[in-house]
Design a protein around this motif. Structure first.
Motif: not given
Length: 161
Positions: A17-35
């Motif tokens: 149910e995610t949009s492309l913008h929401e998926e981009a948010q998830l990718k940027s969160y999990f590519n970061g160091d604060n997971v």
């Protein structure tokens, strides 16, 4: 607050149910160091998605043009045969004899349906009457063809005098 939002996005992601913008948010969160520690198992998946987007196929694909030209001509011939098969019969159309036969069959079908709707006993009588009428019509057609022969012979006799 951000962690709560990420957890909601992951739930939406699992439900597709995610949009492309929401998926981009998830990718940027999990590519970061604060997971967050309880979300660490998602990190390799989203990193893989980021890496696979950057992959490119670099090999040249050889094209065999000789076979393609043969297939092109075969496809052109097939289309031509198909078009001839569709166009020619539409110009010819049904003959007058075919139209008369179709009308006769239609009329007989409609009469038969009306006979069936009247009931079995009345229908049988009407069917017998219809069969008699059909026989009489057939006999009349035969007699009419004899009249045509008579007319032809009369014209021949009159021309000889």
């Amino acid at each position: 607050m951000v962690l709560n939002n990420i957890e909601k996005l992951i739930e939406k992601y699992h439900n597709a149910e995610t949009s492309l913008h929401e998926e981009a948010q998830l990718k940027s969160y999990f590519n970061g160091d604060n997971v967050a520690p309880h979300l660490e198992h998602y990190k390799p998946m989203f990193q893989y998605f980021s890496l696979s987007q950057k992959e490119q196929y670099t090999k040249d694909v050889p094209l065999n043009t000789k076979k393609t030209k043969l297939y092109q001509w075969i496809s052109v011939a097939a289309v031509a045969v198909l078009m001839i098969g569709l166009v020619v019969p539409s110009f010819m159309g049904p003959t007058e004899q075919e139209k008369r036969e179709a009308l006769l069959v239609y009329n007989q079908t409609m009469e038969a349906l009306s006979i069936i709707s009247l009931g079995m006993n009345e229908g049988k009588q009407q069917f017998n009457n219809l069969a008699l009428v059909g026989d009489n019509i057939e006999e009349g057609v035969q007699q009419a063809s004899k009249l045509g022969e008579f007319s032809t012979m009369t014209n021949k006799i009159l021309k000889n005098k």
